[in-house]
Design an enzyme around this catalytic site. Sequence first.
Site, PDB file in Angstrom:
ATOM      1  N   ASN A 137       0.551  -1.536  -0.218  1.00  0.00           N
ATOM      2  CA  ASN A 137      -0.057   0.042   0.000  1.00  0.00           C
ATOM      3  C   ASN A 137       1.434   0.993   0.106  1.00  0.00           C
ATOM      4  O   ASN A 137       1.593   1.565   0.823  1.00  0.00           O
ATOM      5  CB  ASN A 137      -1.091  -0.196   1.369  1.00  0.00           C
ATOM      6  CG  ASN A 137      -2.163   1.297   1.698  1.00  0.00           C
ATOM      7  OD1 ASN A 137      -1.725   2.264   0.684  1.00  0.00           O
ATOM      8  ND2 ASN A 137      -3.152   0.424   1.968  1.00  0.00           N
ATOM      9  N   HIS A 193      -3.258   5.898  15.621  1.00  0.00           N
ATOM     10  CA  HIS A 193      -2.913   4.300  16.299  1.00  0.00           C
ATOM     11  C   HIS A 193      -1.190   4.211  15.267  1.00  0.00           C
ATOM     12  O   HIS A 193      -0.325   3.895  16.007  1.00  0.00           O
ATOM     13  CB  HIS A 193      -4.224   3.602  15.547  1.00  0.00           C
ATOM     14  CG  HIS A 193      -4.427   3.781  14.291  1.00  0.00           C
ATOM     15  ND1 HIS A 193      -4.822   5.226  13.611  1.00  0.00           N
ATOM     16  CD2 HIS A 193      -4.578   2.949  13.254  1.00  0.00           C
ATOM     17  CE1 HIS A 193      -5.246   5.003  12.667  1.00  0.00           C
ATOM     18  NE2 HIS A 193      -4.699   3.447  12.248  1.00  0.00           N
ATOM     19  N   ARG A 194      -1.499   4.600  13.247  1.00  0.00           N
ATOM     20  CA  ARG A 194       0.117   3.871  13.125  1.00  0.00           C
ATOM     21  C   ARG A 194       1.117   4.700  13.123  1.00  0.00           C
ATOM     22  O   ARG A 194       1.641   4.583  13.961  1.00  0.00           O
ATOM     23  CB  ARG A 194      -0.584   3.837  11.508  1.00  0.00           C
ATOM     24  CG  ARG A 194       0.391   2.824  10.970  1.00  0.00           C
ATOM     25  CD  ARG A 194       0.046   2.216   9.666  1.00  0.00           C
ATOM     26  NE  ARG A 194      -0.883   3.807   8.912  1.00  0.00           N
ATOM     27  CZ  ARG A 194      -2.109   3.617   8.762  1.00  0.00           C
ATOM     28  NH1 ARG A 194      -3.177   2.055   9.016  1.00  0.00           N
ATOM     29  NH2 ARG A 194      -2.329   4.441   8.326  1.00  0.00           N
ATOM     30  N   ASP A 240       0.076  -4.599  11.456  1.00  0.00           N
ATOM     31  CA  ASP A 240      -1.884  -4.768  11.706  1.00  0.00           C
ATOM     32  C   ASP A 240      -2.522  -3.830  12.307  1.00  0.00           C
ATOM     33  O   ASP A 240      -2.390  -3.550  13.291  1.00  0.00           O
ATOM     34  CB  ASP A 240      -1.740  -6.405  11.173  1.00  0.00           C
ATOM     35  CG  ASP A 240      -2.818  -6.937  10.595  1.00  0.00           C
ATOM     36  OD1 ASP A 240      -2.673  -5.923   9.460  1.00  0.00           O
ATOM     37  OD2 ASP A 240      -3.952  -7.491  11.922  1.00  0.00           O
ATOM     38  N   THR A 241      -3.880  -3.236  11.451  1.00  0.00           N
ATOM     39  CA  THR A 241      -4.438  -2.942  11.923  1.00  0.00           C
ATOM     40  C   THR A 241      -5.627  -3.272  12.097  1.00  0.00           C
ATOM     41  O   THR A 241      -6.122  -3.432  11.075  1.00  0.00           O
ATOM     42  CB  THR A 241      -4.335  -1.278  11.034  1.00  0.00           C
ATOM     43  OG1 THR A 241      -3.008  -1.025  11.343  1.00  0.00           O
ATOM     44  CG2 THR A 241      -5.860  -0.091  12.175  1.00  0.00           C
ATOM     45  N   LYS A 275      -0.113   4.048   2.862  1.00  0.00           N
ATOM     46  CA  LYS A 275       0.539   3.604   4.266  1.00  0.00           C
ATOM     47  C   LYS A 275       2.404   3.831   4.008  1.00  0.00           C
ATOM     48  O   LYS A 275       2.841   4.210   4.342  1.00  0.00           O
ATOM     49  CB  LYS A 275       0.527   2.249   4.806  1.00  0.00           C
ATOM     50  CG  LYS A 275      -0.689   1.876   4.822  1.00  0.00           C
ATOM     51  CD  LYS A 275      -1.022   0.715   5.369  1.00  0.00           C
ATOM     52  CE  LYS A 275      -0.784   0.014   6.193  1.00  0.00           C
ATOM     53  NZ  LYS A 275      -0.850  -1.481   6.400  1.00  0.00           N
ATOM     54  N   GLY A 330      -9.829   3.907   4.152  1.00  0.00           N
ATOM     55  CA  GLY A 330     -10.538   2.835   4.937  1.00  0.00           C
ATOM     56  C   GLY A 330     -11.706   3.920   5.687  1.00  0.00           C
ATOM     57  O   GLY A 330     -12.064   4.660   5.081  1.00  0.00           O
ATOM     58  N   TYR A 331     -12.391   3.855   6.882  1.00  0.00           N
ATOM     59  CA  TYR A 331     -13.098   3.714   7.968  1.00  0.00           C
ATOM     60  C   TYR A 331     -12.171   5.640   8.308  1.00  0.00           C
ATOM     61  O   TYR A 331     -13.622   6.003   8.953  1.00  0.00           O
ATOM     62  CB  TYR A 331     -12.925   3.847   8.910  1.00  0.00           C
ATOM     63  CG  TYR A 331     -13.338   1.802   8.829  1.00  0.00           C
ATOM     64  CD1 TYR A 331     -14.351   1.278   8.250  1.00  0.00           C
ATOM     65  CD2 TYR A 331     -12.441   0.751   8.440  1.00  0.00           C
ATOM     66  CE1 TYR A 331     -14.171   0.571   8.362  1.00  0.00           C
ATOM     67  CE2 TYR A 331     -12.445  -0.515   8.091  1.00  0.00           C
ATOM     68  CZ  TYR A 331     -13.659  -1.093   8.107  1.00  0.00           C
ATOM     69  OH  TYR A 331     -14.141  -2.314   7.855  1.00  0.00           O
ATOM     70  N   ASP A 332     -11.356   6.676   8.111  1.00  0.00           N
ATOM     71  CA  ASP A 332     -10.944   7.834   8.288  1.00  0.00           C
ATOM     72  C   ASP A 332     -12.587   8.341   8.488  1.00  0.00           C
ATOM     73  O   ASP A 332     -13.154   9.043   8.960  1.00  0.00           O
ATOM     74  CB  ASP A 332     -10.116   8.002   7.214  1.00  0.00           C
ATOM     75  CG  ASP A 332      -8.896   7.762   7.659  1.00  0.00           C
ATOM     76  OD1 ASP A 332      -8.991   7.055   8.809  1.00  0.00           O
ATOM     77  OD2 ASP A 332      -8.043   7.846   6.980  1.00  0.00           O
TER      78      ASP A 332
END
Length: 191
Positions: A9, A176-177, A68-69, A12, A149-151
Site C-alpha cells: 500500500n 494509531h499507526r 496490522d490495524t 501507507k 478506509g474508515y477515516d
Amino acid sequence: MKIVFATHNLHKKSEAAAILGPQWELLALPDIGCLEDIPETADTLQGNALQKAHYVFDHFHANCFADDTGLEIEALDGAPGVFSARYAGEGCSYSDNVQKVLREMKGITNRKACFKTVVALILDGQEYLFEGRVDGQILTTPRGSEGFGYDPVFLPDGFDKSFAEMDASLKNSISHRGRAMQKLISFLQNR
Ligand code: IMP
C-alpha cells in the site's frame, strides 16, 4: 539505514516515510520485488503483523517491519477488529466497509471506537512489537475525503474533524499507526 515496510500500500508507505524522516531509506514490497500477497491468517493483529514481518525476513533476508490495524467498535463487541479490511466481504471496497459499519450502528447511541495498530519489527533476526491506539467516536454520516478506509466515519476524541477531514500530518501525529510508528522509531534511534 535501509528498512523494508512489508506493505504493497503506497499510501501507507508515504505516511510512514513522512514519520520516519529522511535519515531512513524506506522500501515497500514492490521496491524489493515482492509482488505476491503475504499470508495474513492469524486471528490477532499481533499474529498478522509477525506473520508478515517473518515472511519478508525469511524470503528476502532484510530487516523489516509490518503492521496490522483494526477498528474496534465497543457496541459491536470489538468488530470489525482483525477483520477490518474485509468486513463487508472478500474483495469489498473501503466504501462498502464504511456503509456496513453505518448499517450495523444504525440507532445505536454508544458510538465509542478505537483504532489499534501493532507493528512487528524483525531486526537482525530478533522480533519486537510496538502498539498504538487512538480513541474516538463513529459518526452517523461520512465526512471528508482525505485518508482511506474508515477515516470518513472516525472522529478522534478531542477534535472536531474526522480523520478524513484532517491533513495527513495532523492525522499522523495522533493516529494509531503514527503512535505505533513513533515507538518503533524511538526504539531504532536509541539502539
Ligand atoms: P491494515 O492492517 O493496515 O491493512 O488495515 C486493515 C484495514 O483497517 C484497512 O483495510 C482499512 O480498512 C482499515 N484501516 C487501517 N488503517 C486505517 C486508517 O488509518 N484509517 C482508516 N481505516 C484504516
